[in-house]
Structures are given as C-alpha cells and as structure tokens.
Design a protein around this motif. Structure first.
Motif, PDB file in Angstrom:
ATOM      1  N   ILE A  79      -2.941   8.501  -1.290  1.00 30.85           N
ATOM      2  CA  ILE A  79      -2.270   7.513  -0.442  1.00 30.85           C
ATOM      3  C   ILE A  79      -3.344   6.725   0.306  1.00 30.85           C
ATOM      4  O   ILE A  79      -4.505   7.136   0.382  1.00 30.85           O
ATOM      5  CB  ILE A  79      -1.283   8.148   0.566  1.00 30.85           C
ATOM      6  CG1 ILE A  79      -1.999   9.130   1.501  1.00 30.85           C
ATOM      7  CG2 ILE A  79      -0.119   8.803  -0.148  1.00 30.85           C
ATOM      8  CD1 ILE A  79      -1.104   9.669   2.616  1.00 30.85           C
ATOM      9  N   ASP A  80      -2.921   5.584   0.867  1.00 24.23           N
ATOM     10  CA  ASP A  80      -3.866   4.705   1.551  1.00 24.23           C
ATOM     11  C   ASP A  80      -3.839   4.865   3.069  1.00 24.23           C
ATOM     12  O   ASP A  80      -4.846   4.606   3.739  1.00 24.23           O
ATOM     13  CB  ASP A  80      -3.552   3.245   1.205  1.00 24.23           C
ATOM     14  CG  ASP A  80      -3.605   2.989  -0.287  1.00 24.23           C
ATOM     15  OD1 ASP A  80      -4.675   3.243  -0.880  1.00 24.23           O
ATOM     16  OD2 ASP A  80      -2.581   2.565  -0.863  1.00 24.23           O
ATOM     17  N   PHE A 108       5.905   7.258   1.388  1.00 25.04           N
ATOM     18  CA  PHE A 108       5.829   8.683   1.076  1.00 25.04           C
ATOM     19  C   PHE A 108       6.411   9.442   2.264  1.00 25.04           C
ATOM     20  O   PHE A 108       6.161   9.082   3.420  1.00 25.04           O
ATOM     21  CB  PHE A 108       4.381   9.121   0.841  1.00 25.04           C
ATOM     22  CG  PHE A 108       3.803   8.670  -0.471  1.00 25.04           C
ATOM     23  CD1 PHE A 108       3.602   9.573  -1.505  1.00 25.04           C
ATOM     24  CD2 PHE A 108       3.459   7.334  -0.675  1.00 25.04           C
ATOM     25  CE1 PHE A 108       3.067   9.157  -2.724  1.00 25.04           C
ATOM     26  CE2 PHE A 108       2.924   6.911  -1.883  1.00 25.04           C
ATOM     27  CZ  PHE A 108       2.725   7.823  -2.915  1.00 25.04           C
ATOM     28  N   LYS A 167       4.761   1.218  -0.215  1.00 26.67           N
ATOM     29  CA  LYS A 167       5.174   2.302  -1.107  1.00 26.67           C
ATOM     30  C   LYS A 167       5.272   3.566  -0.254  1.00 26.67           C
ATOM     31  O   LYS A 167       4.253   4.193   0.052  1.00 26.67           O
ATOM     32  CB  LYS A 167       4.161   2.469  -2.237  1.00 26.67           C
ATOM     33  CG  LYS A 167       4.049   1.233  -3.125  1.00 26.67           C
ATOM     34  CD  LYS A 167       2.928   1.366  -4.147  1.00 26.67           C
ATOM     35  CE  LYS A 167       2.798   0.086  -4.967  1.00 26.67           C
ATOM     36  NZ  LYS A 167       1.650   0.153  -5.918  1.00 26.67           N
ATOM     37  N   LYS A 194       0.823  -1.210   0.000  1.00 26.32           N
ATOM     38  CA  LYS A 194       0.000   0.000   0.000  1.00 26.32           C
ATOM     39  C   LYS A 194       0.862   1.268   0.000  1.00 26.32           C
ATOM     40  O   LYS A 194       2.055   1.247   0.309  1.00 26.32           O
ATOM     41  CB  LYS A 194      -0.914   0.013   1.227  1.00 26.32           C
ATOM     42  CG  LYS A 194      -1.853  -1.181   1.320  1.00 26.32           C
ATOM     43  CD  LYS A 194      -2.904  -1.175   0.225  1.00 26.32           C
ATOM     44  CE  LYS A 194      -3.921  -2.295   0.435  1.00 26.32           C
ATOM     45  NZ  LYS A 194      -4.980  -2.294  -0.594  1.00 26.32           N
ATOM     46  N   ARG A 195       0.223   2.375  -0.326  1.00 26.03           N
ATOM     47  CA  ARG A 195       0.877   3.689  -0.337  1.00 26.03           C
ATOM     48  C   ARG A 195       0.751   4.299   1.060  1.00 26.03           C
ATOM     49  O   ARG A 195      -0.354   4.600   1.509  1.00 26.03           O
ATOM     50  CB  ARG A 195       0.217   4.593  -1.376  1.00 26.03           C
ATOM     51  CG  ARG A 195       0.242   4.031  -2.803  1.00 26.03           C
ATOM     52  CD  ARG A 195      -0.759   4.746  -3.692  1.00 26.03           C
ATOM     53  NE  ARG A 195      -2.126   4.569  -3.195  1.00 26.03           N
ATOM     54  CZ  ARG A 195      -3.188   5.204  -3.697  1.00 26.03           C
ATOM     55  NH1 ARG A 195      -3.040   6.063  -4.701  1.00 26.03           N
ATOM     56  NH2 ARG A 195      -4.392   4.993  -3.193  1.00 26.03           N
TER      57      ARG A 195
END
Length: 344
Positions: free
Chosen positions: A213-214, A197, A195, A164-165
């Motif tokens: 984003i998640d 950030f 992923k 996931k982000r």
C-alpha cells in the motif's frame, strides 16, 4: 394450632422458622433486595444526585490498548489520593460500549474519544435513535490523526492520494470514520478516488513496509510504536492536514482540534507536521457529587503526569477542554477549571 408441613409453621399471624432455614431465607431476601436495588438504580434517571460514593467504576478499553493500562493508573492514583474513595476499572470494547454502560448506570465514569461522545449526545451514527445524557470531566490525552505515506509513493498532500492504495482503518472504526471525513473535505471520494484497504494499523504497517500500500490513516497516541517500527525500516512521510479544507473540517466537526506533530517524532521526520486530533476524554454521570468530581479532576491534572505510562505526560490542563464542543462540564469540573483560569 395447626402445623404446616416442612420446616416452617405459622403461629397466629406470623411465621416461625428453624435457625438454619431462617439464615437461608434471610440470605435469599438480602440478595433479592440488592438485585432489586441495583436494577432500580440502573433504571433511575442518571441526573439524580448520587451522593458521596465510596466506590466508583471506570470503563476503559481492551487489555491490549491504551485505555486499559492508563485507566488503571488513573484509578489507582485517585484511590491513593482521595480519602474515602476507591476507583476500579472495567475492561471493555472502549468508546461506544463505554458510553452505553454509562447510560445504563452500570459505571460512573468512562474513557471515550470526544468525537464518539459528541456523536452519542447527538444521537447520530452508532447511536442513532438512542438518548444519552452525560457530562465531561476533561480531556486525558490526544488521539492523533497520523497519515503515513511511503516516500516512494510520491504522496505529499491529501490530494496526492488520488488513485493510490490507502488503508482507511477497520470497518466501523473511528479511524475509518475520520479517514472518510478528511478525504471528503479534500474533494476525494473514499470509495472511488482512492483504492481503499480496510486494515488494522498492524496489518497496514506490514503492507507499508512491503510496498503493498502507499499510505495509511491511523488514529494513535504520540509517538506511535507501530509508526516508529515502519519508520525504522522504511522511508516515510507524515502527510499534513492544512489549508481551507482544514478550516472547513474544524467548523463542521468541533470535536476536532489542530495539533502539531513535533519534528523528529519519527526517524527521518525533519519538520513538524500539522494534523488534527480527537481526544481521549473522561465522561461521567451528571449526578456525581460535586466535591468528589472536583477532587477527581484536581488530582488528574495536578498529579496525572506522574503515572507510569508513555502518554501520562500528555495529561495537561492546557488541553483539558479542547474539542468538547457543546458537551456540558460537570459542575465539580467546571469549578476546578474556573479556579485555575482555564475557563471564564
């Protein structure tokens, strides 16, 4: 008797100065003396007895954060309640800078997360190769790890973040350090299994709302205004920290404590959520006067909840010693906590 050029002349073994020159020279010598004294004090061993002080300075944080306004309220409370003592505050870059200011003797008191305090005493991380010696006066309020995920991401547990982000926090921040610790304890590589950030939460909040984003790691006081904003416009979930991996995290890093985020802290949060917290902790020089520190701690825990700030009600004796690990208490603080039954 010989006369020397300029306004000064020497007479036998002494010097005679005109009145204006005398005043100027005395001023120069006074400033030089004060500077020499200040440098000597800063260079002195901070374990030395500083005696009873009429003024103290507390390093806080940036003007836009929690430390600065809350610290100002605490300083004003102390100045009003403790006879003969005036406490002022200094805006700083917060925890890391504060502990270095304390080490140099430029301030007497600081606010810092207990995790950073533990790191400084151990000479690890940001403080590698540095030697720090300070004492704790007690916790102020919890700085809570709050992992926010969008409902549509399907993330219900830390393990669900794989692929996931995820916003981990700004580079080098305490949030990033905590995020990587937590992911690692749940078997996820923060660089490869998610992923990542590197956003501030203000930016992460916007990305959560936009679906960019998640999930996002945050370390904020309760309730966090930024999370309230996201929860008002989007359906979110607070991801819990639970199970054997939590036990392992607590064992390996005693600066963490468990904390429950009450149900309905945020819109749509029907159930309480378990997480971990560091603490905003008050540290000071070891050489501070025992009676003055006793009074500082007494006033903080008996009247601090009345300060006009949203987190002031979280200043409580019940959590004053959480997560301090091996950090020594100042004798004045120790005396107060023993009197109140908070310490054996």
């Amino acid at each position: 008797m010989a006369h020397w050029p300029g306004p000064w002349r020497r007479e036998e073994m002494g010097w005679i100065f005109p009145r204006r020159a005398t005043g100027a020279l005395i001023g120069v010598l006074t400033v030089a003396s004060l500077l020499t004294s200040a440098c000597a004090n800063n260079a002195a061993d901070n374990d030395g007895d500083l005696g009873k002080l009429s003024q103290m300075t507390m390093a806080t944080g940036s003007t836009g954060g929690t430390y600065f306004p809350l610290g100002g309220g605490i300083a004003q409370l102390w100045s009003n309640e403790i006879k003969g003592l005036r406490v002022t505050t200094q805006a700083t870059g917060a925890s890391v800078e504060n502990l270095r200011l304390l080490k140099s003797g430029e301030v007497e008191l600081v606010m810092s997360t207990n995790g950073v305090g533990t790191m400084a005493l151990a000479g690890d991380g940001e403080f590698k190769g540095e030697k720090h010696d300070f004492v704790a006066l007690g916790n102020i309020y919890p700085e809570v790890l709050q992992i926010v995920a969008t409902e549509k991401s399907g993330i219900k547990t830390v393990e669900d973040m794989k692929g996931k982000r995820v916003a981990l926090g700004p580079p080098g921040s305490g949030t990033e350090v905590t995020a990587k610790q937590v992911l690692g304890h749940y078997g996820l590589d923060p660089e490869n299994d998610v992923k990542p950030f590197s956003d501030t939460f203000a930016d992460a909040a916007t990305k959560l709302q936009d679906g960019a984003i998640d999930a996002a790691f945050t370390v904020l006081s309760l309730p966090a205004a930024a999370i309230l904003d996201v929860a008002t416009s989007s359906k979110i979930r607070i991801v819990e920290i639970t199970g054997p991996n939590l036990d392992k995290l607590l064992k390996e890093d005693p600066s963490f404590s468990t904390l429950e985020i009450p149900a309905n802290t945020y819109p749509g949060q029907a159930k309480a959520a378990q997480t971990v917290t560091n603490w905003a902790t008050l540290y000071g020089l070891p050489g501070l006067d025992e009676e003055q520190v006793y009074q500082l701690v007494k006033v903080l825990y008996e009247k601090g909840s009345g300060i006009e700030h949203s987190v002031a009600e979280q200043i409580t004796l019940d959590t004053a010693l959480e997560g301090l690990g091996e950090t020594k208490l100042h004798p004045g603080a120790e005396r107060y906590f023993k009197e109140k039954g908070a310490l054996d």
